[in-house]
Design a protein around this motif. Structure first.
Motif, PDB file in Angstrom:
ATOM      1  N   ARG A  14       0.819  -1.215   0.000  1.00 56.43           N
ATOM      2  CA  ARG A  14       0.000   0.000   0.000  1.00 56.43           C
ATOM      3  C   ARG A  14       0.854   1.267   0.000  1.00 56.43           C
ATOM      4  O   ARG A  14       0.319   2.366   0.112  1.00 56.43           O
ATOM      5  N   VAL A  55      -3.496  -1.772   7.381  1.00 59.43           N
ATOM      6  CA  VAL A  55      -4.017  -0.560   6.749  1.00 59.43           C
ATOM      7  C   VAL A  55      -3.686   0.663   7.594  1.00 59.43           C
ATOM      8  O   VAL A  55      -3.304   1.718   7.077  1.00 59.43           O
ATOM      9  N   ASP A  75      -9.235   1.485   2.224  1.00 60.02           N
ATOM     10  CA  ASP A  75      -8.700   0.266   1.626  1.00 60.02           C
ATOM     11  C   ASP A  75      -9.780  -0.495   0.848  1.00 60.02           C
ATOM     12  O   ASP A  75      -9.523  -1.026  -0.235  1.00 60.02           O
TER      13      ASP A  75
END
Length: 332
Positions: A14, A55, A75
């Motif tokens: 990410r 996350v 997310d």
């Protein structure tokens, strides 16, 4: 140890590419410092639970904040965008192709229709993607602002609170072994292109000449009647290539079984390609005359160049693809 690798993978994927390695090393060092000397899986889970959702940690490492959609839903939002946008693009392109071919008139040059389809298809894809992006974003903005829950922790794709047990359902995929969506859809696009060229060879493959500000199709290079004799086996090859692309999309990584399936498809495709290419009646006589006059060579020399060159480069490309598949499948 595998849970730690997957946990780090879920954080670094990410983040921007340039920062991933440094952050991965930092995270691994932090986790190992928090673990006892003789740790087990329960100890790892306890440490990961303390560190929290991947996350949350990833959002802390990002250079830019998330204002429009917060970390609780961000997310899920990005995951859905990545799933829906490619599907919407393919559907938009299929509708454009269907519209043109339903109303296709043989009076219009097929190459001009093809170029029009590409041009309109690009604009239709952009239009559909904008609509999908707008409405999906609007839904999540409303969802974010109407959520009255006291805990604002990030949710998983299943809209549940994250726990370390979820890592067990996520395979650890080394970067070099992973199959990107670009690779999958690129393969599908290539299958579409060569299949179109095969079934419309007498209108697409040949000699073009410019005139009046547009290209005119002068001489087809291949005999369409000869090509269509092989259509059943060609359709099977097309189906196998589509099946391979879907298999890649589902698995997301190269495996030994996938490498074998990839090899089998390309071996079958190579046999079909060579059988078609060596057919003595494949090339159009007018095309042979045109090319022999242009290059001042005999018809036999022209055929030898085309057949020999075609087989050589095709075998070379297939060998590279097969080798690359087995190479990636062996990565651990």
């Amino acid at each position: 140890m595998k849970l730690i690798d997957i946990y780090i993978q879920e954080i670094t994927r990410r983040l921007p590419e340039k920062n991933r390695e440094d952050i991965a090393l930092e995270l691994r060092s932090t986790i190992e410092d928090m673990l006892p000397d003789d740790y087990n899986e329960e100890d790892i889970k306890a440490v990961l639970e303390k560190l929290g959702s991947p996350v949350t940690l990833a959002s802390g490492y990002r250079d830019r904040p998330m204002h429009l959609i917060g970390p609780r839903y961000f997310d899920i939002y990005v995951t859905l965008l990545k799933m829906i946008l490619p599907i919407a693009a393919i559907c938009a392109l299929i509708t454009v192709i269907a519209e043109y071919f339903i109303g296709y008139s043989e009076e219009e040059a097929f190459i001009n229709v093809f170029l029009n389809v590409i041009g309109l298809g690009i604009w239709r894809i952009i239009e559909v993607e904008i609509h999908v992006f707008f409405w999906l974003t609007l839904i999540f903005v409303i969802l974010e602002r109407t959520d009255k829950g006291k805990e604002q922790l990030p949710l998983t794709v299943s809209f549940k609170k994250w726990t370390p047990d979820e890592l067990k359902d996520i395979p650890y995929i080394p970067k070099k072994k992973a199959i990107s969506k670009f690779e999958v859809f690129g393969g599908l696009m290539w299958t579409t292109i060569w299949a179109t060229l095969y079934f419309y060879a007498n209108q697409l493959v040949g000699i073009y000449e410019g005139g009046g500000g547009r290209l005119e199709f002068v001489v087809p290079s291949l005999n369409q009647e000869v090509l269509l004799r092989y259509w059943p086996i060609v359709v099977i090859v097309i189906g196998l290539e589509i099946a391979l692309a879907l298999y890649k999309l589902i698995k997301g990584q190269w495996t030994k079984r996938m490498a074998l399936f990839n090899t089998a498809i390309h071996v079958i495709g190579t046999i079909v390609f060579i059988v078609i290419l060596i057919n003595p009646n494949l090339m159009n006589k007018e095309f042979i005359m045109y090319m022999t006059d242009l290059f001042a060579i005999s018809a036999n020399q022209l055929k030898d160049w085309i057949i020999g060159g075609g087989i050589f480069f095709y075998l070379l490309s297939v060998a590279i693809i097969i080798y690359d598949g087995f190479l990636k499948a062996r990565i651990r």
